[in-house]
Write an enzyme that holds these catalytic residues in place. Structure first.
Site, PDB file in Angstrom:
ATOM      1  CD  GLU A 173      -2.721  -1.356   2.462  1.00 14.52           C
ATOM      2  OE1 GLU A 173      -2.714  -0.421   3.284  1.00 14.52           O
ATOM      3  OE2 GLU A 173      -3.398  -2.393   2.619  1.00 14.52           O
ATOM      4  CD  GLU A 289      -4.771  -7.924   1.803  1.00 17.44           C
ATOM      5  OE1 GLU A 289      -5.641  -7.246   2.385  1.00 17.44           O
ATOM      6  OE2 GLU A 289      -3.548  -7.633   1.859  1.00 17.44           O
TER       7      GLU A 289
HETATM    8  O1  G3I Z   1      -3.602  -9.704  19.091  1.00 14.50           O
HETATM    9  C1  G3I Z   1      -3.941  -8.442  19.700  1.00 14.50           C
HETATM   10  C2  G3I Z   1      -4.637  -8.672  21.037  1.00 14.50           C
HETATM   11  O2  G3I Z   1      -3.706  -9.300  21.923  1.00 14.50           O
HETATM   12  C3  G3I Z   1      -5.116  -7.341  21.604  1.00 14.50           C
HETATM   13  O3  G3I Z   1      -5.838  -7.578  22.793  1.00 14.50           O
HETATM   14  C4  G3I Z   1      -6.020  -6.661  20.575  1.00 14.50           C
HETATM   15  C5  G3I Z   1      -6.543  -5.320  21.040  1.00 14.50           C
HETATM   16  O4  G3I Z   1      -5.499  -4.402  20.982  1.00 14.50           O
HETATM   17  O5  G3I Z   1      -5.261  -6.445  19.357  1.00 14.50           O
HETATM   18  C6  G3I Z   1      -4.867  -7.672  18.777  1.00 14.50           C
HETATM   19  O6  G3I Z   1      -4.145  -7.399  17.598  1.00 14.50           O
HETATM   20  C7  G3I Z   1      -4.981  -6.957  16.525  1.00 14.50           C
HETATM   21  C8  G3I Z   1      -4.704  -7.891  15.320  1.00 14.50           C
HETATM   22  O7  G3I Z   1      -5.418  -7.448  14.155  1.00 14.50           O
HETATM   23  C9  G3I Z   1      -5.112  -9.331  15.621  1.00 14.50           C
HETATM   24  O8  G3I Z   1      -6.496  -9.403  15.757  1.00 14.50           O
HETATM   25  C10 G3I Z   1      -4.557  -5.548  16.150  1.00 14.50           C
HETATM   26  O9  G3I Z   1      -4.929  -4.678  17.197  1.00 14.50           O
HETATM   27  C11 G3I Z   1      -5.281  -5.132  14.874  1.00 14.50           C
HETATM   28  O10 G3I Z   1      -4.785  -3.868  14.434  1.00 14.50           O
HETATM   29  C12 G3I Z   1      -4.981  -6.140  13.764  1.00 14.50           C
HETATM   30  O11 G3I Z   1      -5.752  -5.743  12.620  1.00 14.50           O
HETATM   31  C13 G3I Z   1      -5.296  -6.330  11.377  1.00 14.50           C
HETATM   32  C14 G3I Z   1      -4.898  -5.188  10.434  1.00 14.50           C
HETATM   33  O12 G3I Z   1      -4.599  -5.702   9.128  1.00 14.50           O
HETATM   34  C15 G3I Z   1      -3.672  -4.445  10.950  1.00 14.50           C
HETATM   35  O13 G3I Z   1      -2.589  -5.353  11.020  1.00 14.50           O
HETATM   36  C16 G3I Z   1      -6.458  -7.119  10.782  1.00 14.50           C
HETATM   37  O14 G3I Z   1      -6.714  -8.257  11.602  1.00 14.50           O
HETATM   38  C17 G3I Z   1      -6.125  -7.575   9.374  1.00 14.50           C
HETATM   39  O15 G3I Z   1      -7.247  -8.200   8.766  1.00 14.50           O
HETATM   40  C18 G3I Z   1      -5.722  -6.364   8.521  1.00 14.50           C
HETATM   41  O16 G3I Z   1      -5.348  -6.844   7.271  1.00 14.50           O
HETATM   42  C19 G3I Z   1      -5.029  -5.828   6.293  1.00 14.50           C
HETATM   43  C20 G3I Z   1      -3.857  -6.320   5.472  1.00 14.50           C
HETATM   44  O17 G3I Z   1      -2.762  -6.597   6.318  1.00 14.50           O
HETATM   45  C21 G3I Z   1      -3.509  -5.309   4.390  1.00 14.50           C
HETATM   46  N1  G3I Z   1      -4.678  -5.033   3.529  1.00 14.50           N
HETATM   47  C22 G3I Z   1      -5.844  -4.555   4.295  1.00 14.50           C
HETATM   48  C23 G3I Z   1      -6.236  -5.597   5.348  1.00 14.50           C
HETATM   49  C24 G3I Z   1      -7.466  -5.148   6.110  1.00 14.50           C
HETATM   50  O18 G3I Z   1      -7.202  -3.975   6.821  1.00 14.50           O
END
Ligand code: G3I
Length: 388
Positions: A173, A289
């Site tokens: 991105e 995705e």
């Molecule tokens: O694992 C922690 C947990 O321990 C904690 O309690 C909780 C609350 O803070 O957070 C958890 O981590 C989260 C993680 O997902 C696992 O669920 C992060 O906060 C959260 O930011 C993370 O979101 C992911 C996001 O990317 C950022 O990395 C989404 O699951 C994931 O689907 C999303 O995927 C992205 C691709 O990488 C790039 N393209 C877009 C796509 C959707 O946004």
């Protein structure tokens, strides 16, 4: 409940299969046929990966380590249906780097081990992104040390999984036209700290770390035929051309494909041209995705929503799979029980009161209409030389 035929009769199908329902342009296509193995099952010869393999395609999904560890049904379905996995979170910079001096490889190691155990390939996602950065990043990374931190990260992580990764999303991105630059580059932390050359540096470093992985540039918002997507596609292609001209080792384009079931835009021409242009540059193309957000469907009936979602899966995959440069289709998760789209209400603005149904399996691990639509799209696709 309105039958599908009544649903379509209510709207005027446009040339590209868009049924205009009042003000809700829906993309609906022919009823997905129930293809598959003789017993009509969805395992073995009836699985997504089996149907994909017959056309030289990889069928994959993003994986969360939580459900992989805690839900037997998740693990079983994943192993049965897919031959390519990508960590939804576990290989990102932040999750790997709890502190500036430490790496946390437990989750990524477990994903790679699971894949090896089940004969699956692995995508790495991702080395360089403006999101999922650790809390210490802003206070630690400076213009003076950013190159060193980025290259050491890539060398350490890429080196650890050297030879085990089918493709890496090296940069994710990097385009954001609204940041106002003529080249459309996003003013990400890496851009601000290193300059636009962070991209070439990242790809050269990734190649040094793992000479076997296909080095991929991954982007979203490049799927639809509308002004914003046109601009983003143009900037994406210009970036790829710049990288190739500079000798940066880019092997593939990832089209994220986060699609809406209800959209004022359609897809087709722009998407086909994007894939052809990437092919002309010698790139493979991956749908990285895919999910179809049904937030905009006014109906509450799950079967009706599933039918419309399946129609979009079929329409989208028929469009992209016509080109033999497309080598892999991954959905972003595979069960509605674990989709990022139900994580926050920001992706369910029209109906924050209900969960979405964007994936090939429902929350109880039953195949949805989208499963059969994806499998049928594989069957209808021309064969191609399998991904490297
Ligand atoms: O694992 C922690 C947990 O321990 C904690 O309690 C909780 C609350 O803070 O957070 C958890 O981590 C989260 C993680 O997902 C696992 O669920 C992060 O906060 C959260 O930011 C993370 O979101 C992911 C996001 O990317 C950022 O990395 C989404 O699951 C994931 O689907 C999303 O995927 C992205 C691709 O990488 C790039 N393209 C877009 C796509 C959707 O946004």
């Amino acid at each position: 409940m309105m039958t599908r035929r009544e649903w379509i009769k209510r709207g005027a199908l446009t040339s590209c299969g868009v049924a205009l329902m009042g003000s809700h342009p829906l993309q609906v296509m022919a009823e997905p046929k129930k293809g598959g193995s003789a017993d009509g099952g969805i395992q073995g010869p009836g699985s997504l990966k089996a149907h994909a393999q017959r056309r030289g395609l990889l069928a994959g999904s993003a994986v969360g380590l939580g459900p992989l560890r805690s839900e037997g049904a998740y693990k079983t379905a994943l192993a049965q249906q897919y031959d390519l996995v990508v960590g939804e979170v576990c290989m990102k910079f932040g999750p790997l780097r709890p502190t500036p001096d430490t790496f946390m490889f437990t989750d990524a190691d477990e994903l790679v081990a699971f894949a090896e155990q089940h004969g699956m390939k692995v995508r790495g996602h991702n080395f360089v992104w403006h999101e999922a950065l650790p809390g210490w990043f802003a206070s630690t990374v400076t213009k003076e040390n950013a190159r060193k931190i980025m290259t050491e990260h890539i060398l350490t992580v890429g080196g650890r999984y050297k030879g085990k990764i089918q493709s890496w999303d090296v940069v994710n991105e990097a385009i954001n036209v609204s940041d106002g630059r003529p080249d459309g580059l996003r003013k990400s932390p890496w851009f601000e700290l290193i300059g636009p050359e962070y991209l070439e540096l990242a790809y050269h470093t990734a190649r040094q770390a793992d000479p076997y992985a296909k080095l991929t540039y991954n982007e979203y918002g490049i799927e639809y035929d509308n002004e914003a997507s046109d601009k983003k596609r143009a900037a994406t292609l210009a970036l790829l051309k710049r990288l190739k001209a500079a000798g940066a080792p880019v092997d593939a384009l990832g089209i994220q494909s986060h699609i809406q079931a209800v959209s004022s835009s359609t897809f087709g021409k722009g998407l086909r041209e994007l894939i052809e242009s990437a092919h002309q540059m010698g790139l493979e193309v991956y749908v990285t995705e895919l999910d179809v957000n049904d937030d905009g469907i006014p109906e509450d009936d799950a079967a009706e929503r599933d039918r419309i979602v399946a129609g979009v899966y079929r329409d989208y995959l028929d469009t992209v799979l016509q080109h033999q440069a497309v080598k892999a289709v991954l959905t972003w998760g595979f069960t509605d029980r674990h989709t990022w789209l139900n994580g926050t209400k920001s992706h369910r603005k029209k109906r924050p009161d209900r969960q979405v149904r964007p994936l090939p399996f429902d929350a109880d691990y039953r195949p949805t209409q989208a499963f059969f639509a994806e499998r049928d799209a594989f069957d209808e696709a021309p064969s191609r030389q399998a991904a490297g």
